[in-house]
Scaffold this active site. Structure first.
Site, short mmCIF file in Angstrom:
data_model
loop_
_atom_site.label_atom_id
_atom_site.label_comp_id
_atom_site.label_asym_id
_atom_site.label_seq_id
_atom_site.Cartn_x
_atom_site.Cartn_y
_atom_site.Cartn_z
N CYS A 170 24.67 55.76 43.90
CA CYS A 170 24.72 55.11 42.37
C CYS A 170 25.65 53.80 42.79
CB CYS A 170 25.45 55.94 41.81
SG CYS A 170 27.16 56.35 42.49
N LYS A 187 29.90 53.34 42.37
CA LYS A 187 30.80 52.80 41.22
C LYS A 187 31.68 53.86 40.61
CE LYS A 187 29.23 49.61 39.07
NZ LYS A 187 28.42 48.53 38.12
N ASP A 243 26.52 40.13 32.28
CA ASP A 243 26.49 40.13 33.64
C ASP A 243 27.09 39.35 34.53
OD1 ASP A 243 24.35 41.81 33.09
OD2 ASP A 243 22.79 40.53 32.96
N ASP A 280 45.68 30.12 48.07
CA ASP A 280 44.68 28.77 48.55
C ASP A 280 44.53 28.05 47.43
OD1 ASP A 280 44.26 29.93 50.99
OD2 ASP A 280 42.43 31.50 50.11
N GLY A 306 34.76 41.69 37.29
CA GLY A 306 35.07 42.32 38.64
C GLY A 306 34.07 43.36 38.76
N HIS A 307 34.29 43.99 40.07
CA HIS A 307 33.61 45.33 40.32
C HIS A 307 34.24 46.30 41.11
CE1 HIS A 307 30.12 47.37 41.94
NE2 HIS A 307 30.41 47.66 43.08
N ASP A 357 48.41 27.11 53.28
CA ASP A 357 49.10 28.75 53.37
C ASP A 357 48.86 29.17 54.76
OD1 ASP A 357 46.42 29.13 52.77
OD2 ASP A 357 46.99 30.96 51.48
#
Length: 815
Positions: free
Chosen positions: A468, A471, A506, A546, A596-597, A684
């Protein structure tokens, strides 16, 4: 592929008292299957009450009488949350903290000690120093000792000035504290040598009474001192106090403390060494002027316990049964001073907290495993060894008393040191049986990739598959995001966010204003600290740096998180803590999280993809350095070696605290300050270390740098760990840049500290500071402003020069 084991329950420990310290040690030796353990404590170390009077007397260092809780938590594979608990939600099973989201629990244990009873005497809260919390008391005591030491050098105008101390509370704590203070201050101020071992006691009293410039007043509202001890011990302690010159005020109830002006010594005219003075007023009319007042009265419990609805005794302490379990909430346990056993009332003494540690661990384990609890019956009598501040002690056991003698103190010292050795000499587990001090070439982990400890849990019957995409479930994610939305004051409410988390699609869509450039960056880490909330904050700071280093303003961020395998509720708790930390930092930078994921995996990982906008004329690059400029570094170095040392239990908890504080400091304000003072190049300092990032700058700018090695700031403890050869495994890769640096003989110098400081150049940093070049004439003002903005360790570390002939890009010097 080997999978991580499933977390099924949360055990939360509030406080790092004696009982919990023992529980943590036993957890390290015998982990509980299926359990994630979290320790919430205000400090990274906890004092051992048996050695505190000796510490005040000057016989023990801070380290000798404190248990390092961070190190102990690392040994026990326990999550360490440094925060202050301010409440309990017993219905929803959550611990309410001052500076982080609520922490969920299935089983809770409380061991937070006690504090002096609420100071209701007018002026006492403002001017008196309570004996607890111990950390605050010791700060005041150390400050007083420093003031006295500084005030007493030869030829000082304050030499021999009168010092007056008041101690309110004539119990065992107040009496022992008075003798300890008198002994230590006498050793600082008196020119006569301290009594040698074996000398007669009469000589001791004559010797001590020569110090006429120290007054200690002990106030007790009762007829006698130490009412919980037998009459012989009471009278013997009173006799010793009198012989030491400590003034005892019995049957005196302090009713007011007011500030007064210090007066000169009436005998010598010398000014008092302590600039502030206060007057203690008693109900009898007695008034005593004191320079410092210490409050050592009856113990009490914090108000939030009773407010939570848990059963307490008349003084607010948690009522527990014979199994140390709350009589009103079976999922809550308590031990130490904060607990009152309903069937076995006992005085608040450290000996009971120590004895409760083992039965508490056993019953927590049995409660988690669904087994019947075992009763614990505390002893009625216990041995007390009371230090007299001069290397002697009195023994008290029931109606028996003896002393004071030197051999009793030596016996007490041996007992206390043996107890503390249990926490300083932690046993090596099977997987850690190899040599602990591993040199750089043998290190197996880096600051970016430390292994996350896992408990040896049984393989669950239903482990998530990878088909899957591993997730996190949509329901978990939705609940977490909804909760964070409620917590956050800045949630995707900007007009330039066309599609974000409020209306997920998406991909996120962000409008870019005309005439600006967009910068993108991404970073991702395996967890370097066993606190997901703090880990989320550190990662967000690191990822945003950054953007700041290029002079840009961050616009939005995408998150990617890997959560360790656990039951759904435990996954939700970890993700909530993690994202709450990240969103807090992002909100402070006015940067919304737009998507996000999430996935499940063997260990906790987190990263952010950030973007920002900058006007082309304001863009900072590595290639903008100019000859004649100076280099400014905004943060100290050393996170790589310190966290490598923590993995080996070679780092002090205070060192890690300071490193975390540095990593939690955003570079946003520093970047704005550097730009305001004409910075033309910036970066940095992160994984490549100072040397690696500096080389990128000089190569891109076609210049050279003269670097002052001695000026480079180091985090506390970093030089010490480097001297032991403890480095991140990335250090070896970073060292490849060394052939672009001249004066490499510094690395082979006889001075170990210089060799360690050279190694600091290659130490990989997490959420490090900014390195920038600015015009030399702007340097002093820039540094002053940086210091005023909270970047206390900012400093000039070198200057930019022309790259001429065959010289190397970086030259070292020690100025």
């Amino acid at each position: 592929m080997q999978r991580s084991q499933l977390v099924t329950k949360d055990l939360v420990l509030i406080g790092g008292g004696h009982s919990h310290a023992i529980v943590l040690r036993m957890l390290g030796m015998k982990p509980i299957p299926g359990i994630r353990v979290t320790l919430i404590t205000e400090a990274s170390d906890t004092p051992y009450s048996g050695m505190l009077p000796g510490h005040v007397a000057g016989f023990y260092t801070h380290e000798e009488c404190h248990i390092d809780l961070r190190c102990l938590a690392q040994f026990a594979q326990v999550q360490f949350y440094r925060d202050r608990v301010i409440g309990l939600d017993l219905v929803n099973k959550k611990v309410i903290c001052a500076n982080r989201p609520p922490v969920a629990y299935d089983l809770l244990s409380v061991d937070i000690g006690s504090t002096p009873a609420q100071i209701s005497v007018p002026g006492a809260a403002e001017y008196a120093i309570p004996a607890k919390p111990v950390s605050q008391f010791l700060q005041h005591w150390d400050e007083l000792c420093r003031d006295v030491t500084v005030a007493d050098p030869p030829n000082s105008p304050c030499k021999g000035g009168l010092l007056r101390l008041g101690i309110v509370g004539g119990g065992a704590g107040g009496v022992e504290l008075a003798m300890a203070m008198q002994g230590h201050l006498q050793s600082i101020r008196s020119p006569q040598p301290r009594l040698k071992r074996g000398a007669k006691s009469s000589l001791l009293f004559r010797e001590e009474r020569k110090d006429r410039d120290l007054e200690i007043h002990l106030f007790q509202r009762g007829d006698e001192l130490m009412p919980n001890y037998n009459s012989w011990v009471r009278h013997r302690c009173q006799e010793i106090l009198i012989q030491k010159g400590i003034q005892i005020h019995l049957r005196e109830t302090v009713c007011k403390i007011k500030k007064s002006f210090p007066t000169p010594d009436s005998r010598t005219g010398a000014q008092p060494c302590v600039p502030t003075s206060h007057t203690i007023n008693c109900e009898s009319g007695l008034q005593v002027e004191c320079d410092r007042i210490f409050w050592v009265t009856q113990a009490s419990a914090p108000d939030w316990l009773e407010a939570a609805g848990i059963a307490t005794d008349e003084r607010g302490f948690i009522l527990v049964n014979n199994a140390l379990q709350s009589i009103s909430h079976p999922d809550v346990f308590a031990a130490g001073d904060i607990a009152s056993m309903a069937n076995y009332p006992r005085p608040k003494a450290g000996v009971f907290a120590v004895r409760q540690g083992k039965p508490l661990f056993k019953n927590l384990r049995r409660a988690i495993l669904g087994q019947s609890l075992q009763p614990y019956k505390p002893q009625k009598q216990y041995l007390s060894l009371i230090g007299t501040g001069d290397g002697k002690a009195i023994a008290a056991w029931g109606n028996f008393g003896f002393g004071a003698t030197g051999w009793l103190w030596r016996w007490k010292d041996a007992i206390d040191r043996k107890f503390m050795q249990r926490f300083s000499n932690l046993p090596q587990m099977a997987e850690k049986s190899q040599k602990s001090k591993v040199k750089s070439q043998n290190l197996k982990s880096t600051i970016q990739n430390p292994p996350t400890p896992t408990l040896p849990l049984p393989t669950p019957s239903k482990m998530p598959c990878a088909g899957c995409g591993s997730k996190v479930s949509s329901t978990v994610l939705e609940r977490v995001l909804n909760q964070i939305k409620q917590d956050s004051t800045n949630w995707c409410d900007r007009q330039d966010i066309i599609i974000g988390l409020d209306a997920p699609d998406d991909a996120a869509v962000v409008e870019v204003p005309g005439g600006l450039w967009m910068v993108h960056t991404i970073d991702h880490f395996r967890s370097l600290i066993n606190d997901p909330y703090i880990f989320g904050k550190i990662t967000a700071n690191h990822c945003l740096s950054d953007i700041f280093a290029m002079g840009a303003t961050p616009q939005s961020a995408l998150a990617i998180a890997t959560i360790p395998y656990a039951l759904e509720s435990k996954t939700e708790e970890t993700l909530y803590q993690l994202l709450s930390g990240a969103v807090k930092v992002l909100s402070d930078a006015q940067t919304p999280l737009v998507g996000g994921h999430t996935t499940e995996g063997a260990e906790l990982e987190f990263g952010l993809s950030c973007n920002g906008l900058v006007h082309p004329d304001k863009l900072l690059r590595k290639g903008g350095m100019l000859a004649g400029q100076v280099l400014i570094l905004t943060k100290a170095l050393g996170t790589g070696t310190l966290f490598a040392a923590e993995m080996q239990r070679e780092a002090k908890g205070d060192w890690i605290d300071r490193a975390v504080t540095s990593m939690l400091q955003s570079n946003q304000v520093a970047a704005a300050c550097l730009m305001a003072h004409g910075a033309t190049a910036c970066t940095d300092v992160t994984g490549f270390g100072l040397a690696g990032h500096l080389y990128e700058m000089v190569r891109a700018s076609q210049v050279a740098v003269d670097l002052n090695l001695a000026a480079i700031p180091a985090l506390e403890g970093a030089i010490a760990t480097l001297q032991k050869g403890i480095v991140s495994s990335l250090q070896a890769e970073n060292l490849r840049i060394a052939h672009f640096i001249t004066d490499l003989n510094i690395a082979r110098a006889e001075s170990v500290s210089q060799s360690a400081r050279y190694s600091l150049l290659f130490d990989p940093q997490t959420s490090g500071g900014l390195l920038a070049s600015i015009p030399a004439e702007q340097a002093n003002q820039c540094l002053n402003n940086l210091h005023g903005l909270g970047y206390a360790q900012s400093c000039t570390i070198g200057k930019v020069v022309d790259l001429e002939g065959d010289r190397q890009p970086i030259a070292l010097s020690i100025l």
